[in-house]
Write a protein that holds these residues in place. Structure first.
Motif, PDB file in Angstrom:
ATOM      1  N   ASP A  60       0.838  -1.121   0.020  1.00  0.00           N
ATOM      2  CA  ASP A  60      -0.024  -0.124  -0.080  1.00  0.00           C
ATOM      3  C   ASP A  60       0.742   1.337  -0.072  1.00  0.00           C
ATOM      4  O   ASP A  60       2.031   1.173   0.418  1.00  0.00           O
ATOM      5  CB  ASP A  60      -1.056  -0.022   1.206  1.00  0.00           C
ATOM      6  CG  ASP A  60      -2.290   0.725   0.919  1.00  0.00           C
ATOM      7  OD1 ASP A  60      -2.280   1.356  -0.109  1.00  0.00           O
ATOM      8  OD2 ASP A  60      -3.214   0.576   1.887  1.00  0.00           O
ATOM      9  N   THR A  61       0.281   2.456  -0.358  1.00  0.00           N
ATOM     10  CA  THR A  61       0.931   3.712  -0.331  1.00  0.00           C
ATOM     11  C   THR A  61      -0.008   4.906  -0.236  1.00  0.00           C
ATOM     12  O   THR A  61      -1.119   4.717  -0.521  1.00  0.00           O
ATOM     13  CB  THR A  61       1.672   4.130  -1.845  1.00  0.00           C
ATOM     14  OG1 THR A  61       2.422   3.092  -2.227  1.00  0.00           O
ATOM     15  CG2 THR A  61       2.190   5.376  -1.739  1.00  0.00           C
ATOM     16  N   ILE A  62       0.323   5.433   1.092  1.00  0.00           N
ATOM     17  CA  ILE A  62      -0.458   6.336   1.597  1.00  0.00           C
ATOM     18  C   ILE A  62      -0.014   7.819   1.545  1.00  0.00           C
ATOM     19  O   ILE A  62       0.890   8.184   1.914  1.00  0.00           O
ATOM     20  CB  ILE A  62      -0.547   6.023   3.112  1.00  0.00           C
ATOM     21  CG1 ILE A  62      -1.017   4.679   3.473  1.00  0.00           C
ATOM     22  CG2 ILE A  62      -1.608   7.000   3.926  1.00  0.00           C
ATOM     23  CD1 ILE A  62      -0.744   4.156   5.063  1.00  0.00           C
ATOM     24  N   ALA A  63      -0.766   8.812   0.970  1.00  0.00           N
ATOM     25  CA  ALA A  63      -0.524  10.038   0.760  1.00  0.00           C
ATOM     26  C   ALA A  63      -0.322  10.703   2.190  1.00  0.00           C
ATOM     27  O   ALA A  63      -1.493  10.698   2.816  1.00  0.00           O
ATOM     28  CB  ALA A  63      -1.424  10.637  -0.171  1.00  0.00           C
ATOM     29  N   VAL A  64       0.639  11.906   2.337  1.00  0.00           N
ATOM     30  CA  VAL A  64       0.649  12.404   3.568  1.00  0.00           C
ATOM     31  C   VAL A  64       0.859  13.913   3.057  1.00  0.00           C
ATOM     32  O   VAL A  64       0.789  14.240   1.977  1.00  0.00           O
ATOM     33  CB  VAL A  64       1.739  12.027   4.583  1.00  0.00           C
ATOM     34  CG1 VAL A  64       1.276  10.559   5.073  1.00  0.00           C
ATOM     35  CG2 VAL A  64       3.034  12.067   4.072  1.00  0.00           C
ATOM     36  N   GLY A  65       1.190  14.537   4.210  1.00  0.00           N
ATOM     37  CA  GLY A  65       1.559  16.359   3.985  1.00  0.00           C
ATOM     38  C   GLY A  65       2.893  16.413   3.214  1.00  0.00           C
ATOM     39  O   GLY A  65       3.719  15.386   2.851  1.00  0.00           O
ATOM     40  N   ASN A  66       3.571  17.673   3.212  1.00  0.00           N
ATOM     41  CA  ASN A  66       4.619  18.211   2.667  1.00  0.00           C
ATOM     42  C   ASN A  66       5.800  18.019   3.788  1.00  0.00           C
ATOM     43  O   ASN A  66       5.854  18.803   4.740  1.00  0.00           O
ATOM     44  CB  ASN A  66       4.453  19.598   1.990  1.00  0.00           C
ATOM     45  CG  ASN A  66       3.347  19.652   1.132  1.00  0.00           C
ATOM     46  OD1 ASN A  66       3.754  18.946   0.008  1.00  0.00           O
ATOM     47  ND2 ASN A  66       2.379  20.658   1.193  1.00  0.00           N
TER      48      ASN A  66
END
Length: 297
Positions: A60-66
């Motif tokens: 899995d790949t999870i998008a987070v902030g900068n």
């Protein structure tokens, strides 16, 4: 942190067994309590890769902030109960809270200015966040809100670790000083100086909570060292040489070995006498993360 892969080293033979492709700029890794999953923070991609350790596959790949690849240290943490993974979004002044049950972002928590490191107390009740430009933020996990700010912003803190017994938080930054926070009172109880060190780069703590190990850089001399702090006296009791650019560290579950990611090697230190016993060529360059785990087969 400039590549897109994670190197897996066998600790029994100190050899590379696999290179796992992840997102751009992998900078840190943590493991679930059962060692079944690894979570890799890809700082340049703004994502977390979830790796199944049984077959070393990204599931899995999870998008987070900068994040910021030039200003982050222990920017990833998992709660001891395994329910949440915490990621510092340095450029956003927030923390991403990932719920591991579904690999989704549960909350985004505003903290202090320029958060660069995060750690969770052993009881999974509190999260400590180091902010380089402001005091340490303390988050309660029951509702993921900030309950207090503590410490000196002037020390430019950049990393932290909590003793396994939960009594103390140790923070380091762009100076030779180590800040010690008592978790019962959430107050600073000591400031320790590392002699001849420009700054500390990471912190790991012995399983029995008796010793703290801090790799440090001494750029004027072109080398590094491992500083050993005794928690009973809150003082440095030993200092041993490392390679020129020590960055991240990990300690074996039995506390017998400390592993330090150097520029292109893995330095191995035996804690019985704090001596450098091996250097493993990792096959890459600018290594910036290391963890020790027993892979279930």
């Amino acid at each position: 942190e400039t590549g897109s892969s994670v190197t897996v080293v066998s600790t029994s033979e100190n050899t590379v067994i696999r290179v796992v492709s992840t997102g751009n700029g992998p900078q840190n890794v943590v493991f679930s309590p059962d060692s079944a999953m690894a979570y890799v923070y890809n700082v340049r991609a703004g994502s977390v890769s979830v790796v199944r350790t049984s077959d070393l596959t990204v599931v899995d790949t999870i998008a987070v902030g900068n994040g910021n690849p030039f200003a982050t240290f222990n920017n990833l943490a998992i709660s001891p109960d395994g329910e949440f993974v915490y990621v510092t979004n340095t450029n956003d002044d927030t923390i991403s809270v990932i719920e591991t049950a579904g690999n989704t972002v549960r909350a985004t928590v505003p903290v202090g200015s320029y958060p660069v490191a995060v750690a969770v107390t052993p009881d999974s009740q509190y999260v400590y966040v180091v902010n380089t430009e402001s005091p340490v933020s303390v988050i309660q996990t029951s509702d993921h809100t900030v309950v207090k700010h503590v410490g000196k912003a002037s020390l430019a803190q950049q990393s932290l670790a909590i003793t396994p017994d939960g009594q103390f938080v140790y923070t380091i930054g762009n100076t030779q000083f180590v800040q010690v926070i008592n978790t019962a009172t959430i107050t600073v109880v000591a400031t320790i100086e590392m002699n001849q060190a420009n700054f500390g780069t990471d912190i790991v703590i012995a399983p029995d909570s008796n010793y703290v190990y801090i790799p440090s850089a001494q750029t004027s001399l072109g080398n590094g060292a491992l500083n050993v702090i005794e928690t009973a006296s809150q003082s440095v009791i030993a200092r041993g040489p490392l390679g020129g650019t020590p960055k991240y560290a990990a300690i074996s579950p039995d506390g017998a070995m400390v592993y330090i990611a150097n520029f292109n090697t893995l330095d191995v230190v035996e804690t019985i006498d704090n001596s450098l016993v091996d250097k493993v060529n990792t096959g890459g360059s600018n290594a910036s993360g290391v963890a020790v785990v027993k892979i279930p087969y």
